[in-house]
Scaffold this motif. Structure first.
Motif, PDB file in Angstrom:
ATOM      1  N   ARG A   7     -31.399 -23.174  30.336  1.00  0.00           N
ATOM      2  CA  ARG A   7     -32.131 -23.076  29.066  1.00  0.00           C
ATOM      3  C   ARG A   7     -31.514 -21.995  28.182  1.00  0.00           C
ATOM      4  NH1 ARG A   7     -38.535 -23.283  28.130  1.00  0.00           N
ATOM      5  NH2 ARG A   7     -38.506 -22.772  25.939  1.00  0.00           N
ATOM      6  N   ASN A   8     -31.159 -20.855  28.761  1.00  0.00           N
ATOM      7  CA  ASN A   8     -30.503 -19.784  27.994  1.00  0.00           C
ATOM      8  C   ASN A   8     -29.181 -20.268  27.392  1.00  0.00           C
ATOM      9  OD1 ASN A   8     -32.566 -17.999  28.559  1.00  0.00           O
ATOM     10  ND2 ASN A   8     -31.496 -17.067  30.296  1.00  0.00           N
ATOM     11  N   CYS A   9     -28.434 -21.044  28.158  1.00  0.00           N
ATOM     12  CA  CYS A   9     -27.174 -21.590  27.658  1.00  0.00           C
ATOM     13  C   CYS A   9     -27.428 -22.551  26.496  1.00  0.00           C
ATOM     14  CB  CYS A   9     -26.436 -22.299  28.793  1.00  0.00           C
ATOM     15  SG  CYS A   9     -24.858 -23.007  28.291  1.00  0.00           S
ATOM     16  N   MET A  10     -28.385 -23.452  26.664  1.00  0.00           N
ATOM     17  CA  MET A  10     -28.710 -24.417  25.603  1.00  0.00           C
ATOM     18  C   MET A  10     -29.232 -23.723  24.348  1.00  0.00           C
ATOM     19  SD  MET A  10     -27.812 -27.259  26.709  1.00  0.00           S
ATOM     20  CE  MET A  10     -27.488 -28.142  28.199  1.00  0.00           C
ATOM     21  N   GLY A  11     -29.861 -22.563  24.542  1.00  0.00           N
ATOM     22  CA  GLY A  11     -30.380 -21.800  23.415  1.00  0.00           C
ATOM     23  C   GLY A  11     -29.296 -21.259  22.500  1.00  0.00           C
ATOM     24  N   ARG A  12     -28.049 -21.301  22.964  1.00  0.00           N
ATOM     25  CA  ARG A  12     -26.929 -20.851  22.133  1.00  0.00           C
ATOM     26  C   ARG A  12     -26.591 -21.868  21.045  1.00  0.00           C
ATOM     27  NH1 ARG A  12     -28.583 -17.071  24.983  1.00  0.00           N
ATOM     28  NH2 ARG A  12     -27.221 -15.406  25.608  1.00  0.00           N
ATOM     29  N   PHE A  13     -27.219 -23.044  21.113  1.00  0.00           N
ATOM     30  CA  PHE A  13     -27.040 -24.049  20.080  1.00  0.00           C
ATOM     31  C   PHE A  13     -28.145 -23.859  19.054  1.00  0.00           C
ATOM     32  CE2 PHE A  13     -27.660 -28.389  18.337  1.00  0.00           C
ATOM     33  CZ  PHE A  13     -26.400 -28.554  17.791  1.00  0.00           C
ATOM     34  N   ALA A  14     -27.786 -23.414  17.856  1.00  0.00           N
ATOM     35  CA  ALA A  14     -28.764 -23.172  16.800  1.00  0.00           C
ATOM     36  C   ALA A  14     -29.306 -24.503  16.278  1.00  0.00           C
ATOM     37  CB  ALA A  14     -28.121 -22.394  15.657  1.00  0.00           C
ATOM     38  N   THR A  15     -30.618 -24.542  16.040  1.00  0.00           N
ATOM     39  CA  THR A  15     -31.249 -25.755  15.518  1.00  0.00           C
ATOM     40  C   THR A  15     -32.163 -25.396  14.355  1.00  0.00           C
ATOM     41  OG1 THR A  15     -33.228 -25.615  16.920  1.00  0.00           O
ATOM     42  CG2 THR A  15     -31.311 -26.758  17.832  1.00  0.00           C
ATOM     43  N   GLY A  16     -32.654 -26.416  13.716  1.00  0.00           N
ATOM     44  CA  GLY A  16     -33.728 -26.263  12.754  1.00  0.00           C
ATOM     45  C   GLY A  16     -35.048 -26.406  13.491  1.00  0.00           C
ATOM     46  N   VAL A  17     -36.140 -26.271  12.762  1.00  0.00           N
ATOM     47  CA  VAL A  17     -37.469 -26.404  13.357  1.00  0.00           C
ATOM     48  C   VAL A  17     -38.216 -27.489  12.597  1.00  0.00           C
ATOM     49  CG1 VAL A  17     -39.614 -25.218  13.946  1.00  0.00           C
ATOM     50  CG2 VAL A  17     -37.463 -23.953  13.951  1.00  0.00           C
ATOM     51  N   THR A  18     -38.829 -28.392  13.342  1.00  0.00           N
ATOM     52  CA  THR A  18     -39.593 -29.474  12.750  1.00  0.00           C
ATOM     53  C   THR A  18     -41.006 -29.509  13.310  1.00  0.00           C
ATOM     54  OG1 THR A  18     -39.102 -31.194  14.391  1.00  0.00           O
ATOM     55  CG2 THR A  18     -37.479 -30.869  12.635  1.00  0.00           C
ATOM     56  N   ILE A  19     -41.890 -30.121  12.552  1.00  0.00           N
ATOM     57  CA  ILE A  19     -43.210 -30.486  13.043  1.00  0.00           C
ATOM     58  C   ILE A  19     -43.249 -32.004  12.988  1.00  0.00           C
ATOM     59  CG2 ILE A  19     -45.708 -30.336  12.715  1.00  0.00           C
ATOM     60  CD1 ILE A  19     -44.344 -27.631  13.325  1.00  0.00           C
ATOM     61  N   VAL A  20     -43.517 -32.627  14.118  1.00  0.00           N
ATOM     62  CA  VAL A  20     -43.632 -34.075  14.180  1.00  0.00           C
ATOM     63  C   VAL A  20     -45.119 -34.405  14.091  1.00  0.00           C
ATOM     64  CG1 VAL A  20     -43.148 -36.143  15.529  1.00  0.00           C
ATOM     65  CG2 VAL A  20     -41.562 -34.196  15.605  1.00  0.00           C
ATOM     66  N   THR A  21     -45.495 -35.216  13.100  1.00  0.00           N
ATOM     67  CA  THR A  21     -46.897 -35.568  12.900  1.00  0.00           C
ATOM     68  C   THR A  21     -47.104 -37.059  13.111  1.00  0.00           C
ATOM     69  OG1 THR A  21     -46.547 -35.803  10.504  1.00  0.00           O
ATOM     70  CG2 THR A  21     -47.347 -33.682  11.294  1.00  0.00           C
ATOM     71  N   CYS A  22     -48.297 -37.392  13.568  1.00  0.00           N
ATOM     72  CA  CYS A  22     -48.701 -38.789  13.717  1.00  0.00           C
ATOM     73  C   CYS A  22     -50.217 -38.874  13.576  1.00  0.00           C
ATOM     74  CB  CYS A  22     -48.232 -39.369  15.045  1.00  0.00           C
ATOM     75  SG  CYS A  22     -48.914 -38.562  16.503  1.00  0.00           S
ATOM     76  N   ASP A  23     -50.689 -40.044  13.192  1.00  0.00           N
ATOM     77  CA  ASP A  23     -52.116 -40.275  13.004  1.00  0.00           C
ATOM     78  C   ASP A  23     -52.666 -41.082  14.169  1.00  0.00           C
ATOM     79  OD1 ASP A  23     -51.990 -38.992  10.568  1.00  0.00           O
ATOM     80  OD2 ASP A  23     -51.883 -40.837   9.391  1.00  0.00           O
ATOM     81  N   THR A  24     -53.888 -40.728  14.577  1.00  0.00           N
ATOM     82  CA  THR A  24     -54.608 -41.488  15.586  1.00  0.00           C
ATOM     83  C   THR A  24     -56.045 -41.650  15.095  1.00  0.00           C
ATOM     84  OG1 THR A  24     -55.413 -39.575  16.837  1.00  0.00           O
ATOM     85  CG2 THR A  24     -53.219 -40.413  17.420  1.00  0.00           C
ATOM     86  N   ASN A 138     -34.090 -23.155   1.957  1.00  0.00           N
ATOM     87  CA  ASN A 138     -33.435 -22.784   3.207  1.00  0.00           C
ATOM     88  C   ASN A 138     -34.297 -23.198   4.386  1.00  0.00           C
ATOM     89  OD1 ASN A 138     -31.189 -21.489   1.978  1.00  0.00           O
ATOM     90  ND2 ASN A 138     -32.493 -19.729   1.546  1.00  0.00           N
ATOM     91  N   PRO A 139     -33.654 -23.671   5.468  1.00  0.00           N
ATOM     92  CA  PRO A 139     -34.408 -24.116   6.638  1.00  0.00           C
ATOM     93  C   PRO A 139     -34.836 -22.953   7.530  1.00  0.00           C
ATOM     94  CG  PRO A 139     -32.087 -24.374   7.057  1.00  0.00           C
ATOM     95  CD  PRO A 139     -32.219 -23.896   5.619  1.00  0.00           C
ATOM     96  N   LEU A 140     -35.883 -23.200   8.300  1.00  0.00           N
ATOM     97  CA  LEU A 140     -36.261 -22.279   9.369  1.00  0.00           C
ATOM     98  C   LEU A 140     -35.355 -22.583  10.552  1.00  0.00           C
ATOM     99  CD1 LEU A 140     -38.153 -20.141  10.572  1.00  0.00           C
ATOM    100  CD2 LEU A 140     -39.714 -21.996  11.196  1.00  0.00           C
ATOM    101  N   GLY A 141     -34.635 -21.588  11.011  1.00  0.00           N
ATOM    102  CA  GLY A 141     -33.727 -21.772  12.136  1.00  0.00           C
ATOM    103  C   GLY A 141     -34.341 -21.312  13.444  1.00  0.00           C
ATOM    104  N   TYR A 142     -33.711 -21.731  14.545  1.00  0.00           N
ATOM    105  CA  TYR A 142     -34.147 -21.335  15.880  1.00  0.00           C
ATOM    106  C   TYR A 142     -32.895 -21.118  16.718  1.00  0.00           C
ATOM    107  CZ  TYR A 142     -37.289 -21.130  19.881  1.00  0.00           C
ATOM    108  OH  TYR A 142     -38.032 -20.712  20.963  1.00  0.00           O
ATOM    109  N   TYR A 143     -32.785 -19.915  17.315  1.00  0.00           N
ATOM    110  CA  TYR A 143     -31.596 -19.554  18.077  1.00  0.00           C
ATOM    111  C   TYR A 143     -31.979 -18.590  19.185  1.00  0.00           C
ATOM    112  CZ  TYR A 143     -26.976 -17.676  19.131  1.00  0.00           C
ATOM    113  OH  TYR A 143     -25.839 -17.286  19.775  1.00  0.00           O
ATOM    114  N   CYS A 144     -31.567 -18.878  20.393  1.00  0.00           N
ATOM    115  CA  CYS A 144     -31.819 -18.025  21.567  1.00  0.00           C
ATOM    116  C   CYS A 144     -33.306 -17.695  21.731  1.00  0.00           C
ATOM    117  CB  CYS A 144     -30.979 -16.756  21.504  1.00  0.00           C
ATOM    118  SG  CYS A 144     -29.226 -17.050  21.793  1.00  0.00           S
TER     119      CYS A 144
END
Length: 153
Positions: A7-24, A138-144
């Motif tokens: 997981r620490n290794c994979m965390g070295r890949f920077a990503t954006g942050v999303t919220i996935v929404t759905c209706d029920t 600008n996007p919200l980023g996520y790293y480490c």
């Protein structure tokens, strides 16, 4: 293999942050996800990876969903949907074509269900894009394991 170190290794890949929404029938639900990617332009497909332990998993099954890409100032929104809700929700809903989405995001991508795959401890949901919109910002980023800024050059 040490899962934490992987997981620490994979965390070295920077990503954006999303919220996935759905209706029920119970209303609109969302989850914070940084495991999101474009899959195909023809047909237009995106993929979201959802942990099998999350409450939202059953709500996603064979359901339309919207990927809301967060702006850099929406960290509190990410935390709200990651299980740390605030007393007053830090967002507003707006009606989408297929389901409700978050207002004032950097972008949104509305999807119909296309396919679901077992991905180990996650389910991979592939959606066919039906509508989208993007805005400046600008996007919200996520790293480490931390929120971060995305710096463009």
């Amino acid at each position: 293999m040490d899962g934490r170190e992987l997981r620490n290794c994979m965390g070295r890949f920077a990503t954006g942050v999303t919220i996935v929404t759905c209706d029920t029938e119970e209303g609109t639900h969302g989850l914070t996800a940084n495991s999101f990617t474009s899959v195909s332009l023809d047909p237009p497909l995106v993929l979201v990876s959802v942990d099998k332990k999350t409450k939202a998993l059953k709500r996603m099954k064979k359901n339309c969903f919207t990927v809301n890409i967060l702006r850099e100032e929406q960290q509190d929104v990410a935390m709200h949907f990651a299980g740390r809700p605030l007393a007053v929700p830090p967002f507003d809903w707006e009606e989408g074509t297929l389901c409700n989405r978050l207002k004032d995001t950097l972008a949104y991508i509305e999807c119909e269900p296309w396919a679901e795959y077992d991905g180990g401890d996650h389910i991979l949901y592939v959606g066919k894009v039906q509508d989208f919109k993007y805005n400046e910002g600008n996007p919200l980023g996520y790293y480490c394991g931390k929120f971060s800024a995305v710096v463009t050059k």
